[in-house]
Structures are given as C-alpha cells and as structure tokens.
Scaffold this active site. Structure first.
Site, PDB file in Angstrom:
ATOM      1  N   ARG A  54       0.820  -1.208   0.000  1.00  0.00           N
ATOM      2  CA  ARG A  54       0.000   0.000   0.000  1.00  0.00           C
ATOM      3  C   ARG A  54       0.859   1.265   0.000  1.00  0.00           C
ATOM      4  O   ARG A  54       0.427   2.329  -0.432  1.00  0.00           O
ATOM      5  CB  ARG A  54      -0.981  -0.036   1.196  1.00  0.00           C
ATOM      6  CG  ARG A  54      -2.064   0.980   1.131  1.00  0.00           C
ATOM      7  CD  ARG A  54      -3.360   0.606   1.871  1.00  0.00           C
ATOM      8  NE  ARG A  54      -3.212  -0.171   3.086  1.00  0.00           N
ATOM      9  CZ  ARG A  54      -2.700   0.280   4.221  1.00  0.00           C
ATOM     10  NH1 ARG A  54      -2.268   1.517   4.314  1.00  0.00           N
ATOM     11  NH2 ARG A  54      -2.606  -0.512   5.282  1.00  0.00           N
ATOM     12  N   TYR A 106     -16.170  16.639 -15.630  1.00  0.00           N
ATOM     13  CA  TYR A 106     -16.521  15.233 -15.471  1.00  0.00           C
ATOM     14  C   TYR A 106     -17.576  15.107 -14.363  1.00  0.00           C
ATOM     15  O   TYR A 106     -17.369  15.536 -13.232  1.00  0.00           O
ATOM     16  CB  TYR A 106     -15.264  14.424 -15.148  1.00  0.00           C
ATOM     17  CG  TYR A 106     -15.546  12.967 -14.976  1.00  0.00           C
ATOM     18  CD1 TYR A 106     -15.883  12.179 -16.062  1.00  0.00           C
ATOM     19  CD2 TYR A 106     -15.508  12.377 -13.726  1.00  0.00           C
ATOM     20  CE1 TYR A 106     -16.172  10.839 -15.911  1.00  0.00           C
ATOM     21  CE2 TYR A 106     -15.789  11.039 -13.558  1.00  0.00           C
ATOM     22  CZ  TYR A 106     -16.123  10.277 -14.651  1.00  0.00           C
ATOM     23  OH  TYR A 106     -16.409   8.954 -14.494  1.00  0.00           O
ATOM     24  N   ASP A 179      -7.079  18.151 -15.021  1.00  0.00           N
ATOM     25  CA  ASP A 179      -7.546  16.841 -15.482  1.00  0.00           C
ATOM     26  C   ASP A 179      -7.279  16.808 -16.983  1.00  0.00           C
ATOM     27  O   ASP A 179      -7.980  17.441 -17.775  1.00  0.00           O
ATOM     28  CB  ASP A 179      -9.036  16.678 -15.170  1.00  0.00           C
ATOM     29  CG  ASP A 179      -9.593  15.314 -15.606  1.00  0.00           C
ATOM     30  OD1 ASP A 179      -8.957  14.660 -16.455  1.00  0.00           O
ATOM     31  OD2 ASP A 179     -10.674  14.917 -15.120  1.00  0.00           O
ATOM     32  N   LYS A 204      -8.966   5.532 -19.442  1.00  0.00           N
ATOM     33  CA  LYS A 204      -9.335   6.030 -20.765  1.00  0.00           C
ATOM     34  C   LYS A 204      -8.157   5.876 -21.729  1.00  0.00           C
ATOM     35  O   LYS A 204      -7.750   4.762 -22.005  1.00  0.00           O
ATOM     36  CB  LYS A 204      -9.816   7.477 -20.647  1.00  0.00           C
ATOM     37  CG  LYS A 204     -10.777   7.719 -19.474  1.00  0.00           C
ATOM     38  CD  LYS A 204     -12.109   7.012 -19.630  1.00  0.00           C
ATOM     39  CE  LYS A 204     -12.964   7.051 -18.369  1.00  0.00           C
ATOM     40  NZ  LYS A 204     -13.177   8.361 -17.782  1.00  0.00           N
TER      41      LYS A 204
END
Ligand SMILES: *Cc1c(COP(=O)(O)O)cnc(C)c1O
Length: 383
Positions: A54, A106, A179, A204
């Site tokens: 992690r 978004y 973004d 994407k």
C-alpha cells in the site's frame, strides 16, 4: 531517458514504445516481470526501504516513471481509478480550504465536489474556467488553495487556457491541477504551461483498451504537497492492482499512434458532421469556429483529441433515436478505447444535468472513418 554515447534525449514516442527501454536484469526480459508480492523482506537493521504494497510497489515503478517522463514531471503516482486520484488531491487539503472548479466538468467528480467534499468541509466554488475574468473574481487570495480545471472539458469540450489560469492561481497563492484525461500527454503537457499537478483517468486513453480501471497524478515537483498526497494514497488505500499496473504499461506503449489516429478520425468526422443537415452543431476544439479553437491551437500540439459532441436537430427525442439506431458505434459510457462509443449524457446525468438534451457525446475509436460516418449518417437520416 538519454543515450550518453550520442548525447541525445529520446523523444516521448520512443520512450512510450519501449516502456522506457528497461530490461529485466535477471532474465533479459523486454516485457517487465509482474511483481505480485504484497510485502517485502526487511533488512536486519530495519533500514528505510520498501515495506508493504500500500506504500510502494515495484509493480508500479515502470508505469509511474514512464508517465512522469511523458508529462515532463518529477514523479507520478498510480491509483485504483481516476476518481481515487482526483479525490486524493482534494482530500490532501484541509477543512475550510477554498477550491475553485469548473461549472462543466466530469460529472462524477463535480457531484462529489458539490456533495461529499462540501459536507467534509471544503469550500467549493464552481466558475466558467474559459472566462478568465470569472476565474479572477472567483479566487480568494490567501484562502484558495487549489484551482481544478479539465481541458478539453466534458462534455462540450470547452477549452481552458492552462497558462493563463496557472498565472492567476499562482498570483492568488493557489496551486493548479489539470484533469488532462482527454488531451493526453500526446497533445498537451500542462506542467510545461505552468500547472502544478496533472491528473488522468488512466482507464481512458492511457490504457486505451476499455479493460481496466486506473488513475494517475503527475507532479511538477516532489515537494511537501506531494508527500502529503503519497500519505493520502497509502492511508486511504486507493492503490492500483499489480496486474492492472502491468496492463496499463502495456497500453501506454501504443499511446501515441492510437491517440493520433483517433484525433485524425475525430477531426474528419467533425468536419463532415458540421455539414450534415440533421446536425445543429458540432462541438470539437479542432473546428475553426469553435470558441476555444485559438487557445486549443496554442496549447494542444499535433491534434485536438478524439472526443466530440453533436447537437441533433429535433431535440432530445431525435438525439435518443440516433443513439438507439447506430450499429457500429457502441452505446456505452467511458471514452478512449479502440471502439467508438456514443452516449446521451443528459439521460445518464438525470434531471439536474446542465448538459443539453439534444447532445450526443462521441468517443472516436480506431475503426475506419468512413464506416463511422456512414453509420452515424444512416442514424441521423432515420434510415
Ligand atoms: C473517466 C474520467 C474520470 C474518472 O476516472 P475513473 O477512472 O472512471 O475513476 C475523471 N475525469 C475524466 C475527464 C474522465 O473522463
């Protein structure tokens, strides 16, 4: 990556094609091994080193290093999704901090910002980021910690001037995060234009095959804010799986030819659809009469991306009928894959959506442009 013998830096295309050209020392493998271990052996003196999946994972290293190179940043971090990457940026702020985000962006992130993030204590204001006067008015010098932009922005593909907003943000003592999911590092490098952070939904274009979920952040500098972001990722646990990180690296090898082809087809379709009698307007930054075209021309090099929207004559019902009758275009959400997708955003977003009912969002894939046009043309004519 540079070749010291001949003193040149390899271009981004070459770095991506070879995934940085790293060869596994133990085996000579050209495709990297997949490290699935969740824990790492400690030295007897407990020196600072890799400890646990992690916090740090060798399975992430090569993809993070490649993305940092492509964006021209000092470091990158992978996340379990684009939303995990974006929300980590906001969760690294403190309750009471002021942030400025776009009115159109978004959808899921906008909902999270105006819902959860506000309840959690962030002061969130939304402004039209294409209007620099509105950005200036929205900034609260000394209190605004972060300005968030998305360019080209969902789903109207509005273009925000990254350099201008970066200057305004920095003047007010805020950082700028971009973004850049739709632009990709193929067309835009926000850090070179003054941004401090770049975010990607790697689900994407970076991966490009609609077969995994991933997110990424890239930083201009490894500073205290970046350390805090690393802490957020490690504590909230939004880490990408080792196998997904490997698949993402494989997808990124073909980023440049994929995305350039998609943008060329998108431009071709935008031009043809602009002349179609059943289309009221085409929203695409590559069209000369698009409002953000001049800014896009300055900050997007070599193409305008693979996303466009059309507004159909006849309103919402006509748009829904077109989406219902295509056969090659797939009716699905998401974007950036090899298959072309069509979506009626207003239906997805519900009654509070600011998206016009006559709008269809198109994600252009790698099919032949003529096939994509013929399929849409038939649907638009109701044949
Ligand atoms: C998909 C998307 C996101 C969210 O990413 P996920 O990987 O779905 O969590 C954020 N921004 C943009 C522009 C996107 O297209």
């Amino acid at each position: 990556m540079s070749d010291k013998r001949i003193g040149i830096d390899w271009r981004s295309e070459s770095l991506a094609a070879q995934a940085l050209g790293r060869i596994d020392a133990g085996t000579g493998a050209i495709s990297p091994p997949i490290h699935m271990s969740s824990t790492f052996r400690r030295s007897p003196d407990y020196a600072p080193e890799r400890t646990y999946i992690r916090d740090e994972n060798p399975a992430f290293d090569q993809a993070e290093a490649l993305l940092a190179e492509l964006e021209g940043g000092e470091a990158a971090m992978l996340f379990a999704s684009g939303m995990a990457a974006a929300s980590a940026v906001f969760m690294s702020l403190k309750p009471g901090d002021h942030v400025l985000a776009p009115t159109l962006m978004y959808w899921s992130l906008r909902n999270w910002l105006t819902g959860y993030a506000r309840e959690w204590g962030l002061e969130v204001d939304l402004v039209d980021m294409t209007d620099l006067a509105a950005v200036r008015d929205g900034l609260k010098p000394g209190r605004t910690r972060l300005v968030w932009i998305e360019t080209p922005g969902n789903p109207l593909w509005s273009v925000t001037d990254i350099a201008a907003v970066a200057a305004l943000a920095h003047e007010a003592g805020a950082r700028l995060a971009v973004d850049s999911t739709v632009a990709t590092p193929v067309f835009t490098r926000p850090l070179a234009l003054g941004a401090d952070l770049v975010m990607h939904s790697a689900t994407k274009y970076l991966n490009g095959h609609s077969d995994l979920c991933a997110g990424a952040l890239v930083t201009r500098a490894v500073d205290s804010e970046w350390s805090r972001l690393r802490l957020v990722r490690a504590s909230l646990g939004g880490i990408i799986g080792s196998l997904e990180a490997w698949l993402l690296l494989r997808g990124m090898r073909t980023l440049f030819p994929r995305v350039r082809q998609q943008a060329a087809t998108a431009l071709d379709l935008a031009q043809r659809l602009a002349a179609h009698p059943a289309v009221a307007s085409v929203l695409y930054p590559g069209l000369p009469d698009f409002p953000g075209h001049a800014v896009a021309g300055r900050q997007m090099a070599g193409g305008f991306g693979g996303m466009l929207s059309i507004r159909v004559r006849g309103g919402r019902d006509a748009a829904l009928a077109v989406a219902a009758s295509v056969s090659l275009w797939q009716r699905a959400t998401s974007l950036g894959g090899t298959e072309s997708l069509i979506e009626h955003r207003a239906s997805i977003e519900g009654k509070d959506s600011p998206v016009p009912g006559d709008l269809l969002r198109l994600s252009v894939g790698l099919e032949h442009a003529d096939d994509l046009y013929v399929d849409l043309d038939r649907a638009l004519r109701g044949i």
